[in-house]
Design a protein around this motif. Structure first.
Motif, PDB file in Angstrom:
ATOM      1  N   TYR A  11       0.850  -1.207   0.000  1.00 18.01           N
ATOM      2  CA  TYR A  11       0.000   0.000   0.000  1.00 18.01           C
ATOM      3  C   TYR A  11       0.882   1.252   0.000  1.00 18.01           C
ATOM      4  N   TYR A  12       1.926   1.240   0.841  1.00 16.81           N
ATOM      5  CA  TYR A  12       2.837   2.385   0.925  1.00 16.81           C
ATOM      6  C   TYR A  12       3.473   2.653  -0.452  1.00 16.81           C
ATOM      7  N   VAL A  13       3.997   1.601  -1.063  1.00 16.68           N
ATOM      8  CA  VAL A  13       4.655   1.751  -2.370  1.00 16.68           C
ATOM      9  C   VAL A  13       3.655   2.282  -3.402  1.00 16.68           C
ATOM     10  N   PRO A  27       8.413  14.206  -1.820  1.00 14.62           N
ATOM     11  CA  PRO A  27       9.564  14.928  -1.259  1.00 14.62           C
ATOM     12  C   PRO A  27      10.784  14.056  -0.974  1.00 14.62           C
ATOM     13  N   ALA A  28      10.591  12.723  -0.831  1.00 18.80           N
ATOM     14  CA  ALA A  28      11.737  11.881  -0.436  1.00 18.80           C
ATOM     15  C   ALA A  28      12.137  10.855  -1.482  1.00 18.80           C
ATOM     16  N   ILE A  29      11.279  10.627  -2.479  1.00 21.00           N
ATOM     17  CA  ILE A  29      11.570   9.569  -3.453  1.00 21.00           C
ATOM     18  C   ILE A  29      11.345  10.089  -4.871  1.00 21.00           C
ATOM     19  N   TYR A  60      19.205   0.523   4.857  1.00 20.06           N
ATOM     20  CA  TYR A  60      17.951  -0.237   4.916  1.00 20.06           C
ATOM     21  C   TYR A  60      16.754   0.720   4.776  1.00 20.06           C
ATOM     22  N   GLY A  61      16.066   0.625   3.634  1.00 24.60           N
ATOM     23  CA  GLY A  61      15.021   1.597   3.304  1.00 24.60           C
ATOM     24  C   GLY A  61      15.662   2.771   2.573  1.00 24.60           C
ATOM     25  N   CYS A  62      16.511   2.434   1.605  1.00 26.78           N
ATOM     26  CA  CYS A  62      17.335   3.446   0.908  1.00 26.78           C
ATOM     27  C   CYS A  62      16.508   4.326  -0.014  1.00 26.78           C
ATOM     28  N   GLY A  63      15.259   3.904  -0.350  1.00 26.78           N
ATOM     29  CA  GLY A  63      14.418   4.689  -1.253  1.00 26.78           C
ATOM     30  C   GLY A  63      15.095   4.842  -2.608  1.00 26.78           C
ATOM     31  N   SER A  64      15.107   6.066  -3.130  1.00 30.79           N
ATOM     32  CA  SER A  64      15.739   6.310  -4.439  1.00 30.79           C
ATOM     33  C   SER A  64      17.108   6.969  -4.249  1.00 30.79           C
ATOM     34  N   LEU A  65      17.781   6.629  -3.136  1.00 37.45           N
ATOM     35  CA  LEU A  65      19.190   7.007  -2.891  1.00 37.45           C
ATOM     36  C   LEU A  65      19.394   8.517  -2.715  1.00 37.45           C
ATOM     37  N   ARG A  66      18.357   9.176  -2.205  1.00 35.10           N
ATOM     38  CA  ARG A  66      18.432  10.621  -1.982  1.00 35.10           C
ATOM     39  C   ARG A  66      19.672  11.010  -1.177  1.00 35.10           C
ATOM     40  N   LEU A  67      20.015  10.206  -0.138  1.00 37.31           N
ATOM     41  CA  LEU A  67      21.125  10.561   0.754  1.00 37.31           C
ATOM     42  C   LEU A  67      22.343   9.656   0.541  1.00 37.31           C
ATOM     43  N   ALA A  68      22.327   8.861  -0.517  1.00 31.28           N
ATOM     44  CA  ALA A  68      23.366   7.834  -0.661  1.00 31.28           C
ATOM     45  C   ALA A  68      24.642   8.268  -1.394  1.00 31.28           C
ATOM     46  N   MET A  83      18.788  -1.347   0.295  1.00 32.21           N
ATOM     47  CA  MET A  83      17.632  -2.258   0.252  1.00 32.21           C
ATOM     48  C   MET A  83      16.362  -1.443   0.416  1.00 32.21           C
ATOM     49  N   ASP A  84      15.328  -1.822  -0.323  1.00 39.01           N
ATOM     50  CA  ASP A  84      14.042  -1.150  -0.130  1.00 39.01           C
ATOM     51  C   ASP A  84      12.902  -2.088  -0.529  1.00 39.01           C
ATOM     52  N   LEU A  85      11.679  -1.592  -0.340  1.00 37.02           N
ATOM     53  CA  LEU A  85      10.488  -2.415  -0.536  1.00 37.02           C
ATOM     54  C   LEU A  85      10.221  -2.729  -1.995  1.00 37.02           C
ATOM     55  N   ASP A  88      10.766  -0.456  -8.151  1.00 33.29           N
ATOM     56  CA  ASP A  88      10.519   0.874  -8.735  1.00 33.29           C
ATOM     57  C   ASP A  88      11.358   1.942  -8.023  1.00 33.29           C
ATOM     58  N   PHE A  89      11.438   1.866  -6.688  1.00 32.40           N
ATOM     59  CA  PHE A  89      12.212   2.861  -5.940  1.00 32.40           C
ATOM     60  C   PHE A  89      13.705   2.699  -6.255  1.00 32.40           C
ATOM     61  N   LEU A  90      14.164   1.445  -6.338  1.00 34.07           N
ATOM     62  CA  LEU A  90      15.591   1.207  -6.606  1.00 34.07           C
ATOM     63  C   LEU A  90      15.949   1.673  -8.026  1.00 34.07           C
ATOM     64  N   VAL A 111      15.682  -5.604  -3.493  1.00 34.06           N
ATOM     65  CA  VAL A 111      14.359  -5.550  -2.876  1.00 34.06           C
ATOM     66  C   VAL A 111      14.407  -6.442  -1.629  1.00 34.06           C
ATOM     67  N   ILE A 112      13.875  -5.918  -0.524  1.00 35.78           N
ATOM     68  CA  ILE A 112      13.921  -6.638   0.755  1.00 35.78           C
ATOM     69  C   ILE A 112      13.139  -7.951   0.661  1.00 35.78           C
ATOM     70  N   ALA A 113      13.803  -9.019   1.060  1.00 38.98           N
ATOM     71  CA  ALA A 113      13.181 -10.351   1.117  1.00 38.98           C
ATOM     72  C   ALA A 113      14.018 -11.181   2.085  1.00 38.98           C
ATOM     73  N   SER A 130      19.308   3.138   8.847  1.00 38.62           N
ATOM     74  CA  SER A 130      17.927   3.200   8.374  1.00 38.62           C
ATOM     75  C   SER A 130      17.407   4.592   8.731  1.00 38.62           C
ATOM     76  N   TRP A 131      17.351   5.460   7.725  1.00 37.82           N
ATOM     77  CA  TRP A 131      17.137   6.900   7.949  1.00 37.82           C
ATOM     78  C   TRP A 131      15.829   7.330   7.330  1.00 37.82           C
ATOM     79  N   HIS A 132      14.968   7.971   8.108  1.00 39.99           N
ATOM     80  CA  HIS A 132      13.643   8.387   7.623  1.00 39.99           C
ATOM     81  C   HIS A 132      12.808   7.194   7.170  1.00 39.99           C
ATOM     82  N   VAL A 133      12.980   6.061   7.809  1.00 37.09           N
ATOM     83  CA  VAL A 133      12.240   4.849   7.447  1.00 37.09           C
ATOM     84  C   VAL A 133      11.313   4.421   8.589  1.00 37.09           C
TER      85      VAL A 133
HETATM   86  C1  LIG Z   1      10.967   8.811   3.346  1.00 32.30           C
HETATM   87  S1  LIG Z   1      11.662   7.484   2.427  1.00 32.30           S
HETATM   88  C2  LIG Z   1      13.354   7.612   2.927  1.00 32.30           C
HETATM   89  C3  LIG Z   1      14.288   6.984   1.936  1.00 32.30           C
HETATM   90  C4  LIG Z   1      15.776   7.186   2.291  1.00 32.30           C
HETATM   91  N1  LIG Z   1      16.143   6.491   3.507  1.00 32.30           N
HETATM   92  C5  LIG Z   1      16.062   8.663   2.401  1.00 32.30           C
HETATM   93  O1  LIG Z   1      16.210   9.170   3.526  1.00 32.30           O
HETATM   94  O2  LIG Z   1      16.102   9.295   1.357  1.00 32.30           O
HETATM   95  C6  LIG Z   1      11.109   6.067   3.342  1.00 32.30           C
HETATM   96  C7  LIG Z   1      11.587   4.758   2.757  1.00 32.30           C
HETATM   97  O3  LIG Z   1      11.328   3.718   3.686  1.00 32.30           O
HETATM   98  C8  LIG Z   1      10.932   2.573   2.971  1.00 32.30           C
HETATM   99  N2  LIG Z   1      10.151   1.718   3.871  1.00 32.30           N
HETATM  100  C9  LIG Z   1       8.911   1.931   4.333  1.00 32.30           C
HETATM  101  N3  LIG Z   1       8.534   0.917   5.135  1.00 32.30           N
HETATM  102  C10 LIG Z   1       9.583   0.068   5.184  1.00 32.30           C
HETATM  103  C11 LIG Z   1       9.802  -1.170   5.839  1.00 32.30           C
HETATM  104  N4  LIG Z   1       8.867  -1.729   6.589  1.00 32.30           N
HETATM  105  N5  LIG Z   1      10.998  -1.776   5.680  1.00 32.30           N
HETATM  106  C12 LIG Z   1      11.954  -1.186   4.904  1.00 32.30           C
HETATM  107  N6  LIG Z   1      11.798  -0.030   4.247  1.00 32.30           N
HETATM  108  C13 LIG Z   1      10.618   0.583   4.378  1.00 32.30           C
HETATM  109  C14 LIG Z   1      10.115   3.137   1.843  1.00 32.30           C
HETATM  110  O4  LIG Z   1       9.949   2.231   0.790  1.00 32.30           O
HETATM  111  C15 LIG Z   1      10.891   4.382   1.474  1.00 32.30           C
HETATM  112  O5  LIG Z   1      11.835   4.157   0.480  1.00 32.30           O
END
Ligand SMILES: C[S@@+](CC[C@H](N)C(=O)[O-])C[C@H]1O[C@@H](n2cnc3c(N)ncnc32)[C@H](O)[C@@H]1O
Length: 221
Positions: A11-13, A27-29, A60-68, A83-85, A88-90, A111-113, A130-133
């Motif tokens: 649902y989030y994705v 704003p983040a992806i 962990y939860g890297c999204g689209s590498l905004r901070l990477a 790693m992310d959900l 599409d984000f990767l 993709v997380i598995a 794991s930042w902003h996750v």
């Molecule tokens: C606001 S974005 C932050 C992305 C990145 N860390 C950054 O700061 O740019 C939140 C990220 O957390 C991921 N996320 C949400 N729920 C998660 C979960 N249960 N396990 C791992 N990642 C998750 C989302 O897919 C999304 O890419």
């Protein structure tokens, strides 16, 4: 509503990708993503905790590498693992990296598995960040989220988990929650009682009763 049995993460994705595909942006992806403070924040916090260029580091939860990019640039080739959900984000993350950086540093993105988590553990990461996750994870998925981070930790590993901290669990937006630090320490203790969980501030002070904090998880060598 039309997929009542689908996991929350799907649902989030879907919500985020709908915004991006409609052109509204996120704003983040994706292409409109911008750092809240600065692009080097991941690297700076990891350096504060002793990061060396040869350390295998999981984002962990890297999204689209905004901070990477600054972190990928600092690490030796093959030592950054995002790693992310969702793929599409990767894919958006790959597009965000310069061709030179991608070629020189060969970041790994998955993709997380369960098998990815097990492979990462076997590779013995020194750091997991794991930042902003954490804020995006609802209460009923929280043990699974912390459990995956803890499952990748072997003796000597450190995990840094950013979270908006409030006295009680509080909804910030439709897809984000602030939570008390006790929720993190309890989930960590349930996942592995040998892990020490401490806390520090990302930035000083609080806004409307919410602090930007991070948990520091360590497993003694
Ligand atoms: C606001 S974005 C932050 C992305 C990145 N860390 C950054 O700061 O740019 C939140 C990220 O957390 C991921 N996320 C949400 N729920 C998660 C979960 N249960 N396990 C791992 N990642 C998750 C989302 O897919 C999304 O890419």
């Amino acid at each position: 509503m039309s997929h009542p049995a689908a996991p929350y993460e799907q649902y989030y994705v879907h919500r985020v990708m709908s915004k991006i595909r409609s052109g509204q942006g996120h704003p983040a992806i994706g292409p409109t993503a911008r750092p809240l403070r600065n692009e080097s924040e991941l690297l700076e916090f990891l350096l504060k905790h002793g990061l060396q260029p040869g350390d295998l580091t999981i984002d962990y939860g890297c999204g689209s590498l905004r901070l990477a990019p600054p972190l990928i640039g600092f690490l030796e080739p093959g030592r950054y693992w995002g790693m992310d959900l969702a793929q599409d984000f990767l894919d958006l993350g790959r597009a965000h990296l310069s061709a030179e950086l991608a070629q020189a540093k060969r970041p790994r993105l998955d993709v997380i598995a369960d098998d990815v988590i097990q492979r990462a553990r076997a590779a013995v990461p020194r750091f997991i960040i794991s930042w902003h996750v954490c804020s995006k994870v609802p209460e009923n998925r929280f043990d699974a989220y912390i459990g995956n981070i803890v499952a990748m930790m072997t003796p000597g590993a450190t995990a840094l988990v950013h979270f908006p901290e409030a006295a009680e669990m509080r909804k910030q937006t439709g897809l984000a929650w602030a939570r008390p630090r006790s929720q993190l320490s309890s989930a960590v203790a349930r996942a592995n009682p040998n892990i020490v969980c401490k806390f520090d501030a990302v930035v000083p002070g609080e806004v409307n009763g919410i602090r930007q904090s991070y948990a520091i998880l360590t497993l003694a060598a």
